[in-house]
Design an enzyme around this catalytic site. Structure first.
Site, mmCIF file in Angstrom:
data_model
loop_
_atom_site.group_PDB
_atom_site.id
_atom_site.type_symbol
_atom_site.label_atom_id
_atom_site.label_comp_id
_atom_site.label_asym_id
_atom_site.label_seq_id
_atom_site.Cartn_x
_atom_site.Cartn_y
_atom_site.Cartn_z
ATOM 1 C CG ASP A 194 83.680 136.739 6.027
ATOM 2 O OD1 ASP A 194 84.132 137.757 6.575
ATOM 3 O OD2 ASP A 194 83.142 136.756 4.917
ATOM 4 C CG HIS A 243 75.270 121.261 4.781
ATOM 5 N ND1 HIS A 243 74.637 121.531 5.965
ATOM 6 C CD2 HIS A 243 74.304 121.241 3.841
ATOM 7 C CE1 HIS A 243 73.338 121.668 5.755
ATOM 8 N NE2 HIS A 243 73.112 121.501 4.466
ATOM 9 C CB VAL A 303 61.321 122.086 16.104
ATOM 10 C CG1 VAL A 303 62.280 122.390 14.965
ATOM 11 C CG2 VAL A 303 61.997 121.194 17.143
ATOM 12 C CG ASP A 333 75.360 121.588 9.084
ATOM 13 O OD1 ASP A 333 75.973 120.944 8.226
ATOM 14 O OD2 ASP A 333 74.324 122.227 8.844
ATOM 15 C CG ASN A 384 85.721 140.345 8.114
ATOM 16 O OD1 ASN A 384 85.067 140.596 7.090
ATOM 17 N ND2 ASN A 384 86.086 139.126 8.443
#
Length: 485
Positions: A170, A203, A346, A161, A216
């Site tokens: 996070d 993104h 895929v 990406d 967390n």
């Protein structure tokens, strides 16, 4: 829906649509260098291939001997035609329109040391600060799965990406710098953190949060919050994912032993790559080889179906390609493919909204879609005065924040997360067995009698095939089943 974004995302609530600038085609009087994919023998040395490239006036930029592919550069518009048929050359084609190449992406300095945290075993998702906004996690049973396990620390998901913000509260504990890489400089792997963190796009960070945001007590929780993430940056600062970037990413993930990759994009500059075109055929072959290599290395590759609302099982009129030059209108056929999502082995993912209806933007197709997942639908009520962001996907964004987005880009990482849970539960299974489990464990969704999202009395899309397959494949992925079966 117009196919305007290379990354397969449709944004709401202040997150901009990811559609970079369009470079003009060069004239014959103004030659500029561009890149060419050269396909050589599938095995053995590439000496003859590279010799033919240099004798034709080209420059070798990168070689992938494991799949028999070379990346070359030339400013000769006839380079591909002249090189075809030469010794050691099975196919050749430009990886983009003849347009000036940009400089490598700019730097990104985290300012903080990067490293993995200790991990978690499982828990109650309601203890996460913003879990009430994560309707998508309850839809696929992730909250129930997490009462059993958060997944295995031995599993890594490669996020191909625009980069992951590894300092996000996070994500910091789960991003593995040792497996992260940048691929946007002519497909050459670069492990400098500046090359794999985000520079112009949120993104990849949003996608990463859906897959594996850590447990967390802060923000959100991902589908598989104890697995590791690798940032594999394949999107340049202009928003393009050229074939050499994706090939670099697939091979890196395979050679690093990653278990799953998420691919929420389509490869530029063609929305559909056609075997009938000599240039495009070379790229199809090279990408297929890289994915076949990945499959042999037991990687489960997951990809977004796209946001064009196309029926990928039918011929399509493509009006937006090439997207880094002057687009041309063309009729495509069954030998044209959306890459990587329509490549062999895929996992192709469509998108649903909060009611499990196909999202209005989601592409579909009988025998094309494998499974579906929540990607959001801000226009679930088409007659509303405004879109509803709470019907989209809430996840992490760079700078320590959170944002809402929708798209098959957001659906695909849910599936990648479930695949990571399957591989955590059954580490002895190979990639093919894990892919089958995704489908076998999915919750079947039926075709609607009439898909009329716009409420005008006319079908907006037709769901063909048995058991909802045209819209949903085998059905909605099931995270709880992934850890209990």
């Amino acid at each position: 829906m117009a196919r305007t974004a290379r990354l397969v995302l449709s944004a709401v609530a202040g997150m901009g649509l990811l559609a970079g600038g369009v470079a003009p085609l060069a004239s014959a009087a103004d030659p500029v260098p561009t890149n060419f994919i050269v396909v050589g023998p599938a095995s053995g040395p590439l000496t003859a291939t590279t010799t033919s490239i240099t004798e034709a006036g080209g420059k070798v930029l990168q070689s992938w001997p494991q799949i028999g592919v070379v990346l070359a550069e030339s400013d000769d518009a006839d380079f591909a035609a002249e090189l075809r048929g030469d010794r050691g050359v099975l196919a050749v084609g430009s990886s983009r329109a003849m347009a000036a190449k940009t400089a490598p992406d700019g730097d990104s300095d985290s300012g903080d040391p990067l490293g993995l945290g200790p991990g978690t075993s499982g828990g109650d998702d309601n203890d996460e600060a913003d879990f009430s906004k994560q309707w998508d996690m309850t839809m696929i049973g992730a909250d129930k799965a997490h009462l059993v396990t958060d997944g295995s620390r031995d599993i890594t998901v490669g996020v191909l990406d625009s980069g992951i913000d590894a300092t996000h509260p996070d994500l910091a504990a789960n991003v593995d710098p040792s497996q992260s890489v940048g691929c946007t400089n002519d497909g050459k792997p670069d492990t400098d953190p500046a090359r794999w963190q985000p520079t112009t796009s949120s993104h990849g960070t949003h996608v990463a949060g859906t897959i594996a945001a850590a447990r967390n007590g802060k923000g959100i929780v991902g589908v598989a919050p104890n697995v590791k993430l690798a940032s594999v940056k394949v999107v340049n600062d202009d928003g393009y994912i050229y074939p050499e970037y994706a090939i670099c990413g697939f091979l890196w993930a395979a050679d690093k032993g990653m278990d799953v990759t998420n691919n929420s994009y389509y490869i530029d500059p063609w929305g559909l790559w056609c075997r009938g075109d000599a240039d495009q055929k070379a790229i199809v072959t090279a990408v297929e080889r890289s994915l076949a290599y990945s499959d042999r290395k037991n990687v489960v590759n997951v990809a977004a179906a796209g946001n064009s609302a196309w029926d990928l099982s039918k011929p399509i009129t493509d009006t937006g390609s090439p997207n880094n030059g002057t687009p041309i209108e063309r009729e495509t056929d069954k030998h044209c493919y959306d890459l990587p999502t329509e490549a062999k082995n895929v996992v192709t993912v469509s998108s649903v909204g909060p009611t499990t209806e196909k999202a209005y933007y989601s592409s579909y197709g009988n025998h094309v879609i494998d499974v579906t997942a929540p990607g959001g639908d801000a226009w679930l009520d088409w007659n509303a005065e405004a879109s509803k962001r709470e019907d989209t996907i809430y996840s992490t964004v760079p700078g320590g924040g959170y944002g809402w987005s929708q798209g098959t880009s957001m659906a695909s990482p849910h599936v990648a997360g479930v695949a990571a849970l399957i591989r955590s539960t059954h580490p002895e299974w190979n990639a093919a067995r894990a892919r089958r489990a995704l489908s076998q464990q999915a919750q079947q969704l039926s075709c609607p009698k009439l898909y009329d999202h716009t409420d005008d009395g006319k079908a907006d899309a037709v769901c063909e095939g048995p058991k909802g397959g045209g819209f949903f494949g085998a059905g909605l992925v099931d995270a709880h089943a992934a850890v209990t079966r």
